[in-house]
Design a protein around this motif. Structure first.
Motif, PDB file in Angstrom:
ATOM      1  N   ARG A  41       0.819  -1.220   0.000  1.00 41.61           N
ATOM      2  CA  ARG A  41       0.000   0.000   0.000  1.00 41.61           C
ATOM      3  C   ARG A  41       0.858   1.277   0.000  1.00 41.61           C
ATOM      4  NH1 ARG A  41      -4.124  -0.212   4.566  1.00 41.61           N
ATOM      5  NH2 ARG A  41      -2.199  -0.385   5.706  1.00 41.61           N
ATOM      6  N   ASN A  42       2.105   1.149  -0.499  1.00 43.12           N
ATOM      7  CA  ASN A  42       2.984   2.307  -0.612  1.00 43.12           C
ATOM      8  C   ASN A  42       3.862   2.095  -1.841  1.00 43.12           C
ATOM      9  OD1 ASN A  42       5.706   3.648  -0.175  1.00 43.12           O
ATOM     10  ND2 ASN A  42       4.493   4.610   1.442  1.00 43.12           N
ATOM     11  N   LYS A  43       3.615   2.878  -2.906  1.00 44.54           N
ATOM     12  CA  LYS A  43       4.296   2.683  -4.182  1.00 44.54           C
ATOM     13  C   LYS A  43       5.811   2.786  -4.056  1.00 44.54           C
ATOM     14  CE  LYS A  43       4.669   4.368  -8.939  1.00 44.54           C
ATOM     15  NZ  LYS A  43       5.993   3.811  -9.023  1.00 44.54           N
ATOM     16  N   ASP A  44       6.305   3.784  -3.336  1.00 46.30           N
ATOM     17  CA  ASP A  44       7.758   3.943  -3.201  1.00 46.30           C
ATOM     18  C   ASP A  44       8.384   2.727  -2.511  1.00 46.30           C
ATOM     19  OD1 ASP A  44       7.663   6.415  -4.450  1.00 46.30           O
ATOM     20  OD2 ASP A  44       7.654   7.547  -2.567  1.00 46.30           O
ATOM     21  N   ARG A  45       7.754   2.257  -1.447  1.00 45.25           N
ATOM     22  CA  ARG A  45       8.272   1.079  -0.746  1.00 45.25           C
ATOM     23  C   ARG A  45       8.204  -0.148  -1.655  1.00 45.25           C
ATOM     24  NH1 ARG A  45       5.908   0.224   4.913  1.00 45.25           N
ATOM     25  NH2 ARG A  45       3.980   0.086   3.732  1.00 45.25           N
ATOM     26  N   ASP A  46       7.097  -0.320  -2.375  1.00 49.19           N
ATOM     27  CA  ASP A  46       6.962  -1.466  -3.279  1.00 49.19           C
ATOM     28  C   ASP A  46       8.045  -1.433  -4.355  1.00 49.19           C
ATOM     29  OD1 ASP A  46       4.764  -2.167  -1.781  1.00 49.19           O
ATOM     30  OD2 ASP A  46       3.297  -1.551  -3.290  1.00 49.19           O
ATOM     31  N   LEU A  60      11.241  -2.514  -2.804  1.00 46.79           N
ATOM     32  CA  LEU A  60      11.242  -3.960  -2.588  1.00 46.79           C
ATOM     33  C   LEU A  60      11.489  -4.739  -3.886  1.00 46.79           C
ATOM     34  CD1 LEU A  60       8.328  -4.218  -0.011  1.00 46.79           C
ATOM     35  CD2 LEU A  60      10.758  -4.700   0.422  1.00 46.79           C
ATOM     36  N   ARG A  61      11.068  -4.185  -5.022  1.00 42.48           N
ATOM     37  CA  ARG A  61      11.295  -4.836  -6.324  1.00 42.48           C
ATOM     38  C   ARG A  61      12.740  -4.676  -6.794  1.00 42.48           C
ATOM     39  NH1 ARG A  61       6.330  -2.015  -7.372  1.00 42.48           N
ATOM     40  NH2 ARG A  61       4.606  -3.490  -7.244  1.00 42.48           N
ATOM     41  N   SER A  62      13.457  -3.692  -6.246  1.00 41.66           N
ATOM     42  CA  SER A  62      14.804  -3.347  -6.713  1.00 41.66           C
ATOM     43  C   SER A  62      15.838  -4.396  -6.285  1.00 41.66           C
ATOM     44  CB  SER A  62      15.211  -1.979  -6.151  1.00 41.66           C
ATOM     45  OG  SER A  62      15.595  -2.091  -4.783  1.00 41.66           O
ATOM     46  N   ALA A  63      17.069  -4.210  -6.761  1.00 40.54           N
ATOM     47  CA  ALA A  63      18.168  -5.122  -6.417  1.00 40.54           C
ATOM     48  C   ALA A  63      18.476  -5.102  -4.920  1.00 40.54           C
ATOM     49  CB  ALA A  63      19.408  -4.765  -7.226  1.00 40.54           C
ATOM     50  N   ASP A  64      18.075  -4.058  -4.187  1.00 41.82           N
ATOM     51  CA  ASP A  64      18.286  -4.028  -2.739  1.00 41.82           C
ATOM     52  C   ASP A  64      17.531  -5.163  -2.041  1.00 41.82           C
ATOM     53  OD1 ASP A  64      19.882  -1.768  -2.762  1.00 41.82           O
ATOM     54  OD2 ASP A  64      18.287  -0.397  -2.114  1.00 41.82           O
ATOM     55  N   PHE A  65      16.407  -5.572  -2.613  1.00 46.61           N
ATOM     56  CA  PHE A  65      15.582  -6.606  -1.991  1.00 46.61           C
ATOM     57  C   PHE A  65      15.362  -7.772  -2.959  1.00 46.61           C
ATOM     58  CE2 PHE A  65      14.615  -3.092   0.848  1.00 46.61           C
ATOM     59  CZ  PHE A  65      14.606  -3.711   2.090  1.00 46.61           C
ATOM     60  N   PHE A  66      14.193  -7.853  -3.600  1.00 42.74           N
ATOM     61  CA  PHE A  66      13.842  -9.025  -4.402  1.00 42.74           C
ATOM     62  C   PHE A  66      14.530  -9.103  -5.759  1.00 42.74           C
ATOM     63  CE2 PHE A  66      10.094  -8.781  -1.550  1.00 42.74           C
ATOM     64  CZ  PHE A  66      10.200 -10.052  -0.995  1.00 42.74           C
TER      65      PHE A  66
END
Length: 178
Positions: free
Chosen positions: A62-67, A70-76
């Protein structure tokens, strides 16, 4: 009895997660795009086979910036690893409706065994389609670091922005095929 194929109905199902945020609360989210099959005789679930695939790009907190983060190389790193999968290996009956499902979770290119506590919610006939429908609920916890999800930020008050333990839960409705 013979095994039947049960197809996950994503419209009537949910896969969600929560993780400690700033050491004081929990950030929560869901994955909106997933599918799966269960090959099972519901009276003998210890012989079932379960396969689930999640489109990690469908993450929704429910937060576009956080999502997007999360999709970036930092996470997933969804450009390289767009899917997460779970494949059951062993199912142990704990009680009449509760099971321990051991399987391989693949996330961000890393596969690790996990155990999921699963409850068979029951089965019913869908009044719209006439098909048999079964419900399953479950949860587990994983270490995100085990799957290469190591990004974090130290807080000036001590501790870290994102906790290591991620609680995963699901409510699955599956429709008998054929």
């Amino acid at each position: 009895m013979t095994k039947s194929i049960w197809k996950v109905d994503a419209v009537h199902s949910e896969i969600s997660f929560s993780v400690k945020h700033m050491m004081i609360s929990r950030a929560k989210g869901t994955f909106n795009d997933f599918d799966g099959t269960i090959e099972a005789d519901l009276d003998a679930l210890t012989n079932a086979k379960i396969e689930l695939t999640v489109d990690v790009n469908s993450i929704d907190t429910r937060n576009k910036d956080r999502d997007d983060h999360l999709r970036s190389a930092d996470f997933f790193d969804t450009e390289k690893f767009p899917k997460a999968t779970f494949v059951s290996k062993e199912i142990n009956k704990k009680s009449e409706t509760n099971y321990g499902v051991v399987g391989d979770l693949t996330l961000r290119g890393t596969t690790k065994p996990i155990t999921v506590a699963v409850e068979l919610g029951g089965q019913s006939k869908d009044p719209m389609s006439g098909n048999m429908v079964a419900g399953f609920n479950g949860e587990t916890s994983i270490s995100r670091k085990d799957f290469g999800l190591t990004w974090n930020q130290t807080l000036e008050t001590g501790g870290v922005l994102v906790g290591d333990e991620v609680k995963l839960s699901f409510a699955i409705e599956a429709h008998k095929q054929g």
